[in-house]
Design an enzyme around this catalytic site. Sequence first.
Site, PDB file in Angstrom:
ATOM      1  N   TYR A 186       0.853  -1.196   0.000  1.00 53.09           N
ATOM      2  CA  TYR A 186       0.000   0.000   0.000  1.00 53.09           C
ATOM      3  C   TYR A 186       0.888   1.245   0.000  1.00 53.09           C
ATOM      4  O   TYR A 186       1.851   1.322   0.755  1.00 53.09           O
ATOM      5  CB  TYR A 186      -0.899   0.014   1.252  1.00 53.09           C
ATOM      6  CG  TYR A 186      -1.771   1.246   1.317  1.00 53.09           C
ATOM      7  CD1 TYR A 186      -2.844   1.414   0.450  1.00 53.09           C
ATOM      8  CD2 TYR A 186      -1.506   2.271   2.228  1.00 53.09           C
ATOM      9  CE1 TYR A 186      -3.636   2.554   0.490  1.00 53.09           C
ATOM     10  CE2 TYR A 186      -2.293   3.418   2.280  1.00 53.09           C
ATOM     11  CZ  TYR A 186      -3.356   3.553   1.405  1.00 53.09           C
ATOM     12  OH  TYR A 186      -4.135   4.678   1.449  1.00 53.09           O
ATOM     13  N   ASP A 284       9.492   3.732  -0.330  1.00 50.45           N
ATOM     14  CA  ASP A 284       8.401   4.429   0.331  1.00 50.45           C
ATOM     15  C   ASP A 284       8.622   4.285   1.839  1.00 50.45           C
ATOM     16  O   ASP A 284       8.359   3.234   2.420  1.00 50.45           O
ATOM     17  CB  ASP A 284       7.060   3.816  -0.092  1.00 50.45           C
ATOM     18  CG  ASP A 284       5.881   4.498   0.576  1.00 50.45           C
ATOM     19  OD1 ASP A 284       6.101   5.378   1.427  1.00 50.45           O
ATOM     20  OD2 ASP A 284       4.732   4.133   0.246  1.00 50.45           O
ATOM     21  N   LYS A 312       4.149  10.887   7.780  1.00 52.30           N
ATOM     22  CA  LYS A 312       3.830  10.457   9.146  1.00 52.30           C
ATOM     23  C   LYS A 312       4.855  10.922  10.202  1.00 52.30           C
ATOM     24  O   LYS A 312       4.705  12.014  10.735  1.00 52.30           O
ATOM     25  CB  LYS A 312       3.645   8.944   9.182  1.00 52.30           C
ATOM     26  CG  LYS A 312       2.481   8.454   8.282  1.00 52.30           C
ATOM     27  CD  LYS A 312       2.100   7.051   8.611  1.00 52.30           C
ATOM     28  CE  LYS A 312       1.256   6.307   7.616  1.00 52.30           C
ATOM     29  NZ  LYS A 312       0.097   6.871   7.038  1.00 52.30           N
TER      30      LYS A 312
END
Length: 472
Positions: A186, A284, A312
């Site tokens: 994801y 990522d 984040k």
Amino acid sequence: MTSDAPTTTWPPNDPATWRYLPESSTPVDHDRVAALLAVEWERFIASTPASAEHNIRASKSLPLGVTSSFQHWDPYPISIASANGAWLTDVDGRKLLDLSMGFGAMMVGHLNPVVVEKVKYALETTGTLFVTPSPTATEVAERFQKRFSLDRLRFTNSGTESTMYAVRTARAFTHRRGIVKMEGGYHGGYDALSVSVKPDVAGAGPEGFPSAVVPFEVEAGLVHVVPYNDLERLATILDAHADEIAAVVMEPVIENLGIVLPDEGYLSGVRALCDHHGVLLIFDEVKTGLTAGYAGATSRLGVTPDLVTLAKSIGGGLPLAAFGGREEVMAAVTDGRMPHFGTYNGNPLVMAAAAAVDEVCTEEALASAEAINEGALRALDKVIDQYELPAHTVGFGIKGAVTWSTTPVRNYRDYKRTDFLTAELSWLWGVNRGILTPPGLDEQWLVSLAHTAEDMAALVSDFTDLAAAIRA
Ligand code: PMP
């Protein structure tokens, strides 16, 4: 029945990661697990009336009653009224130990005093948005450039934006459009990366050479999908298609399927294959980032990609993300081959939070959180051993998870074979006893800078009670 865990038949995980496989295990009785689960759902409903009521109200304005579909679970999720440090207070007035910490975005703790002080200063003195260059953004860019060893970087507002722009940058640089991604991975909502995100395996082709599963509403472009930890399949795809592939996009450690660790040597193998074919490598690090260590997973695992995406953990809970990497590649942004825009990019409010994060995330602070995490992992291993649970621990940096499988989870298909029923019980058992790990069974706990060894001892004690209940 006792089965020997085949520890020796699996490739070892990267030495910078944590996995402990018990030597033996006994299967759980799934009828018992289902019965316990039914009791726990009754208990959940009895103890969360205000969350139930809030969900009814919220569903009248928000689909599912939530602002991101990840927040939803059936019959309704717990609604939170406030948070401080490592603790949440729900709308029923219950205190919950937060082990989700905003999927890692709250890594420095809720209302971290340094974040609050700097953001407050920005709100009251600096301003919130200039849409011009500003030393407030340049200072943070310089800090992150140094910390993450990035030649150049740009700020965005979400992980989705960062992964999208990283892919576009790779396309502009290589003048190729295709990408390779990991099955199950994801990376946010960008179309090209929405392929084979937890696909139904029945329609996803054979395990060794999965097909790309494209949701109907997605216009993906050219995307190849490979199993994680499988250099052979990646080599085959690159041999056949490299001339149309811009980049391999991957989380270096997959943190959206529990925690899936790279085999020792896997990431350097991916790097070598990309180099051989002139294909860029994009890590990522939206979820790993500072939770992997002072300079992220890239530094910890010793394999350098061409581009990195961050989000984040770098923002102290404010909407901050970034992408960056090699000067030569980022030149596509400089010379306009890959235009990058954004009204809110690098605004003084989030820059203030980012400067605070950089200040508080010292080597020492992160090492101390990691020591607490390791202590918890070791303690959980003892419980797993004692109760012969068909489970094992995995960890990376300040994150950890119990995986309900006796064999390592090395890719998406392994993940799909884990015991979701017992995982659900384990999660709900915690929720009902004041410990909130993320919903969805594919996340992990995070030991933030606000968590103490006592907090993690509560997780261990809770897990011990669960083990006893399963074996009773
Ligand atoms: N990449 C990864 C690895 C993620 O886990 C996520 C979000 N969980 C994203 C990208 C997307 O980030 P955002 O939700 O900020 O758009």
